[in-house]
Design a protein around this motif. Structure first.
Motif, short mmCIF file in Angstrom:
data_model
loop_
_atom_site.label_atom_id
_atom_site.label_comp_id
_atom_site.label_asym_id
_atom_site.label_seq_id
_atom_site.Cartn_x
_atom_site.Cartn_y
_atom_site.Cartn_z
N GLY A 214 29.90 39.91 50.20
CA GLY A 214 29.54 41.30 49.98
C GLY A 214 28.30 41.44 49.13
N ASP A 215 28.03 42.68 48.76
CA ASP A 215 26.90 43.01 47.90
C ASP A 215 27.42 43.11 46.47
OD1 ASP A 215 24.76 44.05 46.54
OD2 ASP A 215 24.35 45.67 47.94
N PHE A 216 27.17 42.04 45.69
CA PHE A 216 27.63 42.00 44.31
C PHE A 216 26.71 42.84 43.41
CE2 PHE A 216 30.34 37.93 44.07
CZ PHE A 216 30.60 37.92 45.42
N ASN A 217 25.50 43.14 43.87
CA ASN A 217 24.50 43.83 43.08
C ASN A 217 24.30 43.16 41.71
OD1 ASN A 217 22.90 45.98 44.12
ND2 ASN A 217 24.76 47.17 44.45
N GLN A 218 24.33 41.85 41.71
CA GLN A 218 24.18 41.10 40.46
C GLN A 218 23.61 39.71 40.74
OE1 GLN A 218 23.37 40.80 37.27
NE2 GLN A 218 24.99 42.30 36.91
N ILE A 230 29.49 37.48 37.22
CA ILE A 230 28.86 36.74 38.32
C ILE A 230 28.82 35.25 38.01
CG2 ILE A 230 26.53 37.12 37.40
CD1 ILE A 230 27.59 36.90 41.12
N THR A 231 28.61 34.89 36.75
CA THR A 231 28.59 33.48 36.37
C THR A 231 29.96 32.84 36.58
OG1 THR A 231 26.80 33.84 34.77
CG2 THR A 231 28.16 31.87 34.49
N THR A 232 31.01 33.54 36.12
CA THR A 232 32.37 33.01 36.27
C THR A 232 32.74 32.87 37.75
OG1 THR A 232 33.03 34.06 34.19
CG2 THR A 232 34.79 33.43 35.71
N THR A 233 32.32 33.84 38.56
CA THR A 233 32.65 33.79 39.99
C THR A 233 31.94 32.63 40.68
OG1 THR A 233 33.02 36.18 40.05
CG2 THR A 233 32.58 35.07 42.15
N LEU A 234 30.65 32.47 40.43
CA LEU A 234 29.90 31.40 41.09
C LEU A 234 30.34 30.02 40.61
CD1 LEU A 234 26.31 32.93 41.18
CD2 LEU A 234 27.96 32.76 43.05
N TYR A 274 26.10 37.79 48.70
CA TYR A 274 26.72 36.46 48.68
C TYR A 274 27.74 36.30 49.79
CZ TYR A 274 24.86 36.42 43.90
OH TYR A 274 24.02 36.49 42.80
N VAL A 275 27.84 35.07 50.28
CA VAL A 275 28.95 34.63 51.12
C VAL A 275 29.48 33.35 50.49
CG1 VAL A 275 29.68 33.86 53.41
CG2 VAL A 275 27.91 35.63 53.20
N LEU A 276 30.69 33.43 49.92
CA LEU A 276 31.26 32.32 49.15
C LEU A 276 32.57 31.86 49.80
CD1 LEU A 276 30.77 33.87 45.59
CD2 LEU A 276 29.20 32.35 46.80
N PRO A 277 32.54 30.78 50.56
CA PRO A 277 33.77 30.27 51.17
C PRO A 277 34.68 29.63 50.12
CG PRO A 277 31.77 29.39 52.23
CD PRO A 277 31.36 29.99 50.94
N SER A 278 35.97 29.61 50.42
CA SER A 278 36.89 28.88 49.55
C SER A 278 36.57 27.39 49.59
CB SER A 278 38.34 29.14 49.95
OG SER A 278 38.55 28.85 51.32
N ALA A 279 37.03 26.67 48.59
CA ALA A 279 36.62 25.28 48.39
C ALA A 279 37.08 24.34 49.50
CB ALA A 279 37.14 24.79 47.04
N HIS A 307 17.87 44.72 51.87
CA HIS A 307 18.78 43.58 51.76
C HIS A 307 18.69 42.73 53.02
CE1 HIS A 307 21.16 44.94 48.19
NE2 HIS A 307 20.65 46.10 48.56
N ARG A 308 18.76 41.43 52.86
CA ARG A 308 18.67 40.51 53.98
C ARG A 308 20.06 40.01 54.37
NH1 ARG A 308 14.15 43.12 53.84
NH2 ARG A 308 12.28 41.97 53.23
N LEU A 309 20.20 39.67 55.63
CA LEU A 309 21.49 39.18 56.12
C LEU A 309 21.69 37.74 55.66
CD1 LEU A 309 23.02 39.76 59.61
CD2 LEU A 309 23.08 37.50 58.58
N VAL A 310 22.82 37.51 55.00
CA VAL A 310 23.19 36.17 54.51
C VAL A 310 24.26 35.61 55.44
CG1 VAL A 310 24.11 34.87 52.56
CG2 VAL A 310 22.72 36.91 52.14
N TRP A 311 24.08 34.35 55.85
CA TRP A 311 25.05 33.74 56.75
C TRP A 311 25.46 32.36 56.25
CZ3 TRP A 311 23.83 29.02 58.89
CH2 TRP A 311 22.48 28.68 58.92
N VAL A 312 26.71 32.01 56.55
CA VAL A 312 27.23 30.68 56.24
C VAL A 312 28.06 30.22 57.43
CG1 VAL A 312 28.72 29.32 54.73
CG2 VAL A 312 27.25 31.08 53.75
N ASP A 313 27.84 29.00 57.88
CA ASP A 313 28.57 28.41 59.00
C ASP A 313 29.60 27.45 58.41
OD1 ASP A 313 29.38 27.61 61.46
OD2 ASP A 313 27.59 26.43 61.94
#
Length: 316
Positions: A214-218, A230-234, A274-279, A307-313
């Protein structure tokens, strides 16, 4: 607007279709997409995508908090009825909402929508105060929701993989406020929501096969706002950050990680999407659709959105 979507007459709409076609995703979260009760705009957009060879037979959208009237002075300017007096900024209900599109079935009956959660009920809420008084008032804080747009948990059933949980939101920009830091505090708590969700604070949460996007705006590296969330999340070991990059951002600023092209020098280009997959996922590739601005696609990207489209495969 619906006519423009169907006929492809609006240059910005056409540009967004071209950008999505370049990424050709299986699951897409649209941010800043106006919500209407019947879903007519979203269905028209799905039809328009078919002309670009992209089929999204499944979708989910629900009423966002944007533009939801409150009848109160929510921004402390002494007036009522303005766009900032809604649950979050909006000139009409549903302005700038969200939508999820998918090639695979969405289990709409199992969707979790946390958008109605009151901010004051959020654990350790950083509610704004001014002169030791609730800002803008006790009455306003009694009805103020946490979500700027929405917080959704959307289950998608993918063949040969099973349930994939999409966790998505659009946080408030941590600007356009005063010394009470209302928007900065709200942005922090909206991001922190996902830490609580994954910890089971709001009920059972997925342990694997999820994606936070999503758009974290951070941006942890710059811009305004409280950086703790944002630091804790990343840095959360339950998530992985593929660090998507782009050529266009590298050309413009020397930083390939940026995802938004804002006015320079302030706030400037930042990484806020951001697009953040689970580990547990294998990341096969990641990027930001932001090519050289001098190319035809680069020009379409600029027309489509800041905003640009972010993708993760990803794969199992």
């Amino acid at each position: 607007m619906l006519r423009d979507i169907v006929r492809g007459e609006d240059p910005q709409i056409t540009a967004t279709l071209q950008v999505i076609a370049e990424a050709h995703p299986d699951v897409l979260v649209l941010q800043g997409f106006d919500y209407d009760l019947t879903g007519a705009a979203l269905m028209a957009y799905q039809r328009a995508l078919t002309a670009w060879d992209i089929e999204f037979p499944y979708s989910f959208a629900a009423r966002p908090n944007t533009g939801m009237a409150t009848g109160l002075d929510m921004d402390g300017d002494g007036r009522r009825g303005g766009p900032r007096d809604a649950q979050s900024y909006g000139r009409f209900s549903g302005q700038g909402g969200m939508a999820v599109l998918s090639r695979y079935p969405i289990n709409t009956d199992a969707v979790q929508d946390f958008s109605a959660m009151l901010w004051r009920d959020f654990p350790d809420a950083l509610l704004p105060h001014e002169d030791d008084e609730p800002f803008p008032s006790e009455e306003a804080q009694a009805i103020q929701r946490l979500s700027t747009t929405a917080h959704w948990v959307v289950p998608v059933d993918v063949p040969d993989i099973g349930r994939v949980t999409i966790m998505t939101f659009h946080a408030s920009p941590p600007v356009f406020d005063g010394p009470e830091d209302r928007n900065g505090r709200r942005n922090h708590d909206e991001i922190t929501f996902w830490q609580h969700y994954l910890a089971g604070t709001f009920g059972p949460a997925p342990q694997d096969q999820f994606v936070l996007m999503g758009d974290f705006n951070q941006d942890r590296r710059g811009g305004e706002g409280i950086k703790t969330a944002i630091t804790t999340t990343l840095d959360d070991p339950r998530l992985q950050d593929p660090m998507p990059r782009s050529t266009g951002s590298d050309i413009m600023t020397g930083d390939p990680l940026d995802t938004v092209d804002w006015d320079d020098p302030i706030p400037g280009n930042l990484r806020v999407d951001y697009v953040l997959p689970s580990a547990d996922w294998r990341v096969l590739g990641a990027g930001v659709v932001w090519p050289d601005p001098e190319t035809p696609l680069g020009q379409a990207v600029e027309i489509a959105s800041r905003h640009r489209l972010v993708w993760v495969d990803i794969a199992r």
